[in-house]
Each structure stands twice: as structure tokens, then as C-alpha cells.
Design an enzyme around this catalytic site. Structure first.
Site, PDB file in Angstrom:
ATOM      1  N   ASP A  37       0.885  -1.218  -0.036  1.00 34.99           N
ATOM      2  CA  ASP A  37       0.008   0.134   0.204  1.00 34.99           C
ATOM      3  C   ASP A  37       0.921   1.472  -0.142  1.00 34.99           C
ATOM      4  O   ASP A  37       1.798   1.217   0.444  1.00 34.99           O
ATOM      5  CB  ASP A  37      -0.997   0.120   1.252  1.00 34.99           C
ATOM      6  CG  ASP A  37      -1.939   1.091   1.156  1.00 34.99           C
ATOM      7  OD1 ASP A  37      -2.422   1.375  -0.136  1.00 34.99           O
ATOM      8  OD2 ASP A  37      -2.407   1.292   2.298  1.00 34.99           O
TER       9      ASP A  37
ATOM     10  N   HIS B  70       3.133   2.966  -8.783  1.00 31.96           N
ATOM     11  CA  HIS B  70       2.944   1.606  -8.996  1.00 31.96           C
ATOM     12  C   HIS B  70       4.106   0.998  -9.496  1.00 31.96           C
ATOM     13  O   HIS B  70       4.478   0.006  -9.127  1.00 31.96           O
ATOM     14  CB  HIS B  70       1.550   1.351  -9.620  1.00 31.96           C
ATOM     15  CG  HIS B  70       0.284   1.750  -9.144  1.00 31.96           C
ATOM     16  ND1 HIS B  70       0.063   1.469  -7.831  1.00 31.96           N
ATOM     17  CD2 HIS B  70      -0.606   2.415  -9.560  1.00 31.96           C
ATOM     18  CE1 HIS B  70      -1.158   1.787  -7.344  1.00 31.96           C
ATOM     19  NE2 HIS B  70      -1.621   2.382  -8.387  1.00 31.96           N
TER      20      HIS B  70
ATOM     21  N   LEU C 253      10.989 -20.859  -2.341  1.00 31.95           N
ATOM     22  CA  LEU C 253       9.763 -19.595  -1.998  1.00 31.95           C
ATOM     23  C   LEU C 253       8.591 -19.719  -2.858  1.00 31.95           C
ATOM     24  O   LEU C 253       8.796 -19.863  -4.174  1.00 31.95           O
ATOM     25  CB  LEU C 253      10.599 -18.394  -2.245  1.00 31.95           C
ATOM     26  CG  LEU C 253       9.195 -17.176  -1.806  1.00 31.95           C
ATOM     27  CD1 LEU C 253       9.129 -17.039  -0.525  1.00 31.95           C
ATOM     28  CD2 LEU C 253      10.103 -15.825  -2.628  1.00 31.95           C
TER      29      LEU C 253
HETATM   30  C1  FPP Z   1      -2.073   0.126  -3.384  1.00 29.78           C
HETATM   31  O1  FPP Z   1      -1.412   1.443  -3.230  1.00 29.78           O
HETATM   32  C2  FPP Z   1      -1.458  -0.792  -4.454  1.00 29.78           C
HETATM   33  C3  FPP Z   1      -2.136  -1.347  -5.290  1.00 29.78           C
HETATM   34  C4  FPP Z   1      -3.575  -1.323  -5.495  1.00 29.78           C
HETATM   35  C5  FPP Z   1      -1.489  -2.142  -6.419  1.00 29.78           C
HETATM   36  C6  FPP Z   1      -0.247  -2.841  -5.877  1.00 29.78           C
HETATM   37  C7  FPP Z   1       0.589  -3.103  -7.031  1.00 29.78           C
HETATM   38  C8  FPP Z   1       2.013  -3.048  -7.199  1.00 29.78           C
HETATM   39  C9  FPP Z   1       2.781  -2.686  -6.232  1.00 29.78           C
HETATM   40  C10 FPP Z   1       2.477  -3.278  -8.437  1.00 29.78           C
HETATM   41  C11 FPP Z   1       2.263  -4.171  -9.533  1.00 29.78           C
HETATM   42  C12 FPP Z   1       2.116  -5.670  -9.088  1.00 29.78           C
HETATM   43  C13 FPP Z   1       2.915  -6.503  -9.588  1.00 29.78           C
HETATM   44  C14 FPP Z   1       2.751  -7.944  -9.464  1.00 29.78           C
HETATM   45  C15 FPP Z   1       4.075  -6.221 -10.491  1.00 29.78           C
HETATM   46  P1  FPP Z   1      -2.675   2.528  -3.326  1.00 29.78           P
HETATM   47  O2  FPP Z   1      -2.457   2.901  -4.792  1.00 29.78           O
HETATM   48  O3  FPP Z   1      -3.778   2.198  -2.921  1.00 29.78           O
HETATM   49  O4  FPP Z   1      -1.813   3.745  -2.923  1.00 29.78           O
HETATM   50  P2  FPP Z   1      -2.665   4.948  -1.908  1.00 29.78           P
HETATM   51  O5  FPP Z   1      -3.401   4.141  -0.881  1.00 29.78           O
HETATM   52  O6  FPP Z   1      -1.478   5.867  -1.557  1.00 29.78           O
HETATM   53  O7  FPP Z   1      -3.210   5.601  -2.905  1.00 29.78           O
END
Ligand code: FPP
Length: 260
Positions: A34, A51, A145
Site C-alpha cells: 500500500d 505503482h 519460495l
Molecule cells: C495500493 O496502493 C497498491 C495497489 C492497489 C497495487 C499494488 C501493485 C503493485 C505494487 C505493482 C504491480 C504488481 C505486480 C505484481 C508487478 P494505493 O494505490 O492504494 O496507494 P494509496 O493508498 O497511496 O493511494
């Protein structure tokens, strides 16, 4: 084998697994990746940039988890609720996942990582489904893993699916209602045959479970940090594990249970 070091990007001067008790490494670590959006916005960048950097963080954390000897790492990449995000953000996330599979799969395979997906994979594009199936098939016999990626995953949807499967079996008289136990339910979760998470890590300062592994986390230890996921480093994983190792897990019992 991945070299046992923690990336050059790690500014916190940790070169080793210092501090970890290797006889008590959590078997299964779950992570809610997150804070990508907030990380980017604080820098005046588009959320999608967060991201992209978040995907890099995942690469580093997978290496570290494998080197530490964690058996299962489950990372929440996309929830059943994330479809509510703007279309460009959704499509960026799907592309990042496809790129991750294209670019990382050989390295993961070489390092004996088994890649698995949990969630409603049928709800993804055909091309992504094919990449997922290929990656799972290629690494299916690996014994290192287990990298479990939660994509189009929701804990409630997972439980609803299990209830439907079990109800059908009852209707077909393949099992009786009396036979249904906790382990019957576990058998029909996406995580069947995996140990329950010992440790949940949630970066970015939020204290929520966000529909993640609802059944499986009944006795999981939670660890939170203010650090956003793009800034999360192997040293933070080490810290989380060290803190976990100080916890007393009672699973509903009491400390030093003695017979009365
Ligand atoms: C939450 O942060 C994160 C996500 C919804 C996506 C997580 C994805 C990745 C880290 C990269 C892609 C994954 C792979 C497997 C390559 P948020 O966007 O909700 O952050 P915020 O709360 O600050 O808005």
C-alpha cells in the site's frame, strides 16, 4: 542463486540478516503493497508512477524473502474492489503485472521460486490469463519460495466461492453437512495446502485488513509501518521479522500452558 545481499538502493546500512533468529523465520508472510499513490503524489508525480516503483520494490522483497528462507510470500497486487479505480490506473496495473511475468519469470524460475496466483483469474484478460498459466506451469515443480500473487482477489469473494463449492457437494451428496469442518473450508480456498500467514505487513500508515485473507489471518501477527511501499526495503522486512520474533503467539491458549 540470487546473491545474498540487500540491494544497493538500501540506504540503511544493513548488509546481512543481522538480528533474525533463523530457527524461527515466519513460514508465510503476507504483504499489502500500500501507499504507491500517496508516495507518487507527495513527489508531484502521477499515481501510476508509484505503482511502477512499487513493482520494483516487489522484485527486491521477493529476493530478500527467498534469501531469508521464508516459505510463502503472498503479495496483494489487485483486489476485487480495485476495478473501481480510473481505467488508466487499472490498465497500468494489469500491464505491470504482465511485464513482471515477462521480465521476471526466468529469474524466478532459476532461483527455484514457485509462482502461484490467488483470486478470480478468469476475470482478467485472456492474454494475462495465458501468461499466468504459463508462469504457474513453468515453476510448478520448484521447491523454494512460493510467491503467491493476489490478483482480482477479495477475501469475501473467496469465502463465498468456497461456500458455493461446498453447497454443491452437499447437494450432490458427495459430503454431508456433518462432515463440514474448518479444514473442509480451507480445502476450497485459493490458499489450500499453504500454511496460514504468520505475519502480515502493511506499509503506508493505514491499519486495515482491506478484504485480504480474511479466513487465513485469524491468528496472524500484524506489523505496520508509516513507510510507503515504494520506499519499503529489505531492511524493513528484516525489522518486521525481528519484531515478529519478539511476539508471543498463543493461538487462543495461555502462556506456558500447564496441565491442571
Ligand atoms: C495500493 O496502493 C497498491 C495497489 C492497489 C497495487 C499494488 C501493485 C503493485 C505494487 C505493482 C504491480 C504488481 C505486480 C505484481 C508487478 P494505493 O494505490 O492504494 O496507494 P494509496 O493508498 O497511496 O493511494
Amino acid at each position: 542463486m540470487w546473491k545474498k545481499w540487500f540491494g544497493k538502493s538500501d540506504t540503511k546500512q544493513h548488509n546481512d540478516y543481522e538480528g533474525i533468529d533463523h530457527s524461527r523465520v515466519p513460514k508465510h508472510v503476507a504483504i499489502i503493497m500500500d501507499g504507491n499513490g500517496r508516495w507518487a503524489q507527495k513527489k508531484g508525480l502521477p499515481r501510476t508512477f508509484g505503482h511502477r516503483v512499487g513493482a520494483e520494490t516487489l522484485r527486491e522483497i521477493v529476493k530478500a524473502a527467498s534469501n531469508i528462507g521464508i516459505q510463502v510470500l503472498t503479495a496483494y497486487a489487485f483486489s476485487t474492489e480495485n476495478w473501481r479505480r480510473p481505467a488508466d490506473e487499472v490498465s497500468l496495473l494489469m500491464n505491470l503485472l504482465a511485464d513482471y511475468l515477462d521480465n521476471e519469470i526466468n529469474e524466478l524460475n532459476k532461483n527455484n521460486v514457485r509462482i502461484k496466483f490467488i483470486g478470480n483469474i478468469e476475470g482478467l484478460s485472456k492474454s494475462l490469463q495465458e501468461k499466468i498459466e504459463k508462469a504457474q506451469a513453468l515453476t510448478t515443480h520448484n521447491t523454494g519460495l512460493v510467491l503467491n500473487l493476489a490478483v482480482n482477489y477479495g477475501g469475501r469473494a473467496e469465502l463465498t466461492r468456497a461456500v458455493k463449492i461446498i453447497s454443491e457437494k452437499v447437494l450432490k451428496q458427495e459430503i454431508s453437512i456433518e462432515e463440514i469442518s474448518d479444514s473442509t473450508i480451507e480445502q476450497y480456498l485459493y490458499t489450500a495446502n499453504l500454511p496460514a500467514p504468520d505475519l502480515l505487513i502493511r506499509p503506508s500508515g493505514d491499519f486495515r485488513i482491506s478484504n485480504f485473507l480474511l479466513w487465513q489471518m485469524a491468528y496472524t501477527e500484524f506489523w505496520f509501518t508509516e513507510t510507503n511501499w515504494p520506499d519499503f526495503k529489505p531492511v524493513d522486512l528484516i525489522q518486521a521479522i525481528c519484531d515478529y520474533q519478539q511476539r508471543e503467539r498463543r493461538f487462543g491458549g495461555i502462556k506456558n500452558t500447564k496441565k491442571r
